[in-house]
Enzyme design. Structure first.
Site, PDB file in Angstrom:
ATOM      1  N   TYR A  33       0.831  -1.201   0.000  1.00 41.25           N
ATOM      2  CA  TYR A  33       0.000   0.000   0.000  1.00 41.25           C
ATOM      3  C   TYR A  33       0.864   1.249   0.000  1.00 41.25           C
ATOM      4  O   TYR A  33       2.077   1.188   0.206  1.00 41.25           O
ATOM      5  CB  TYR A  33      -0.968   0.007   1.193  1.00 41.25           C
ATOM      6  N   ARG A  52       7.876   3.967  -4.656  1.00 40.12           N
ATOM      7  CA  ARG A  52       7.981   3.044  -3.509  1.00 40.12           C
ATOM      8  C   ARG A  52       6.976   1.909  -3.639  1.00 40.12           C
ATOM      9  O   ARG A  52       7.262   0.765  -3.286  1.00 40.12           O
ATOM     10  CB  ARG A  52       7.786   3.814  -2.197  1.00 40.12           C
ATOM     11  N   ARG A 100      -8.253 -20.169  -0.788  1.00 39.38           N
ATOM     12  CA  ARG A 100      -7.171 -20.004   0.187  1.00 39.38           C
ATOM     13  C   ARG A 100      -6.090 -21.086   0.052  1.00 39.38           C
ATOM     14  O   ARG A 100      -6.387 -22.285   0.137  1.00 39.38           O
ATOM     15  CB  ARG A 100      -7.743 -20.039   1.604  1.00 39.38           C
ATOM     16  N   HIS A 102      -1.571 -21.006   0.692  1.00 42.26           N
ATOM     17  CA  HIS A 102      -0.421 -20.100   0.872  1.00 42.26           C
ATOM     18  C   HIS A 102       0.298 -19.830  -0.441  1.00 42.26           C
ATOM     19  O   HIS A 102       0.742 -18.719  -0.693  1.00 42.26           O
ATOM     20  CB  HIS A 102       0.563 -20.683   1.893  1.00 42.26           C
ATOM     21  N   LYS A 147       6.436  -1.688   2.061  1.00 41.48           N
ATOM     22  CA  LYS A 147       5.228  -1.118   2.670  1.00 41.48           C
ATOM     23  C   LYS A 147       4.081  -2.098   2.435  1.00 41.48           C
ATOM     24  O   LYS A 147       3.285  -1.969   1.507  1.00 41.48           O
ATOM     25  CB  LYS A 147       4.942   0.280   2.091  1.00 41.48           C
ATOM     26  N   GLU A 179      12.525   3.113  13.892  1.00 42.87           N
ATOM     27  CA  GLU A 179      11.524   4.056  13.383  1.00 42.87           C
ATOM     28  C   GLU A 179      10.291   3.930  14.259  1.00 42.87           C
ATOM     29  O   GLU A 179      10.255   3.122  15.190  1.00 42.87           O
ATOM     30  CB  GLU A 179      11.173   3.745  11.918  1.00 42.87           C
ATOM     31  N   LEU A 203      11.300   1.731   6.953  1.00 34.92           N
ATOM     32  CA  LEU A 203      10.715   2.204   5.707  1.00 34.92           C
ATOM     33  C   LEU A 203      11.472   3.440   5.228  1.00 34.92           C
ATOM     34  O   LEU A 203      11.787   4.332   6.018  1.00 34.92           O
ATOM     35  CB  LEU A 203       9.239   2.568   5.941  1.00 34.92           C
TER      36      LEU A 203
HETATM   37  N1  PLP Z   1       7.696   4.215   8.841  1.00 34.62           N
HETATM   38  C1  PLP Z   1       6.546   3.532   8.867  1.00 34.62           C
HETATM   39  C2  PLP Z   1       6.516   2.189   9.525  1.00 34.62           C
HETATM   40  C3  PLP Z   1       5.384   4.072   8.286  1.00 34.62           C
HETATM   41  O1  PLP Z   1       4.234   3.372   8.310  1.00 34.62           O
HETATM   42  C4  PLP Z   1       5.447   5.358   7.700  1.00 34.62           C
HETATM   43  C5  PLP Z   1       4.288   5.963   7.088  1.00 34.62           C
HETATM   44  O2  PLP Z   1       3.230   5.412   6.981  1.00 34.62           O
HETATM   45  C6  PLP Z   1       6.662   6.040   7.711  1.00 34.62           C
HETATM   46  C7  PLP Z   1       7.782   5.433   8.273  1.00 34.62           C
HETATM   47  C8  PLP Z   1       6.785   7.401   7.092  1.00 34.62           C
HETATM   48  O3  PLP Z   1       6.806   7.320   5.687  1.00 34.62           O
HETATM   49  P1  PLP Z   1       6.300   8.522   4.786  1.00 34.62           P
HETATM   50  O4  PLP Z   1       7.089   9.728   5.169  1.00 34.62           O
HETATM   51  O5  PLP Z   1       6.606   8.083   3.392  1.00 34.62           O
HETATM   52  O6  PLP Z   1       4.846   8.686   5.055  1.00 34.62           O
END
Ligand code: PLP
Length: 279
Positions: A33, A52, A100, A102, A147, A179, A203
């Protein structure tokens, strides 16, 4: 028609959008997403988010069904139909619908859902007064750079923060801060900006990259290096970056005061510069 969805190839009110119970996004969390923000009816940094999305999908062996031009046209139309000046756009792409199992077949058709909703920004006092965060053990898998819609550890961490009366939870793995559950984190040590380096355990935030670029432009020295949790408390400033929060100051971590207990000068400088990017 304010809350809009684009689902199964058509635009419709969000409340009417559906997905199959056999969708692998529902069955396995098997999808990717993006969240992008709309300022004044204009999507912000859409190409970074789409790049991304492409990287995330490729890492999961999902072939995105649209090229950039098609994504842009669907997003633009969804934003136009919603007519919210300030909005958040979620793009979700799952591997598709199948009985379903895997394992998956290469012939599956990915499910694409785009939603547009009004955005409620965090209240201004969070920016002027700063926010509280807590640290939590990082229970996530080893590819946090993807993501993915599989967000269980993030969900539990964010709830833990909320239960503690905090805004965000910072993940700690092997003694290092990585993070937040929904944001990247930056600190200031001796006047230099420090943030954990990109890699599989965090991320690559679009806002993170912009904040680093703004810091360079402002002549602020910066280092992308591992950040031991114990160093956090010695930081003079800490802030979070993310699409919906932009740059958000942190004033306590696990109840311990950071700097003077108010947003610091480098955070404020970057907040002001960031706001000019979409003014
Ligand atoms: N880290 C995580 C785990 C996130 O879910 C997000 C945003 O949803 C971010 C960092 C920040 O990313 P961005 O600046 O691209 O929104």
């Amino acid at each position: 028609m304010p809350d809009i969805a684009f689902a199964n190839g058509v635009f419709l009110p969000l409340a009417e959008a559906t997905v199959s119970v056999e969708d692998r996004g529902f069955q396995f969390g098997d999808g990717v997403y993006e969240l992008l923000r709309v300022y004044g009816r204009v999507p912000f940094c859409p190409l970074d988010h789409l790049a991304r999305l492409e990287r995330s999908a490729r890492a999961l062996d999902i072939a995105l069904p649209f090229d950039t031009a098609r994504w842009m046209s669907v997003i633009t139309e969804a934003v136009h139909r919603s007519d919210y000046p300030e909005a958040k756009v979620y793009i979700q792409v799952t591997r598709g619908v199948a009985p379903r199992d895997h394992t998956y077949s290469a012939t599956l058709v990915p499910t694409v859902i785009i939603t547009v909703r009004a955005l409620a920004s965090p209240v201004e006092s969070l920016y002027t007064d700063g926010t509280d965060v807590v640290t939590v053990p990082d229970l996530r898998w080893g590819r946090c750079d993807i993501k993915s819609v599989s967000l269980l550890a993030n969900v539990l961490a964010k709830q833990q923060a909320r239960n503690a009366g905090a805004f965000e939870a910072l993940f700690v793995r092997d003694g290092f801060i990585l993070e937040g559950a929904t944001s990247n984190v930056m600190t200031v040590h001796g006047g230099s900006l420090v943030t954990p380096p990109e890699g599989p355990l965090l991320l690559s935030g679009v806002t993170r990259r912009l904040a680093l670029q703004l810091a360079r432009e402002a002549g602020i020295s910066l280092a992308e290096r591992p950040l031991p949790e114990k160093d956090l408390y010695a930081a003079s400033e800490v802030f979070l970056t993310g699409t919906t929060i932009e740059i958000l100051p942190v004033i306590t971590i696990n109840g311990r005061c950071i700097g003077g207990g108010f947003p610091g000068p480098i955070t404020k400088e970057l907040m002001a510069r960031f706001r000019k990017l979409h003014a």
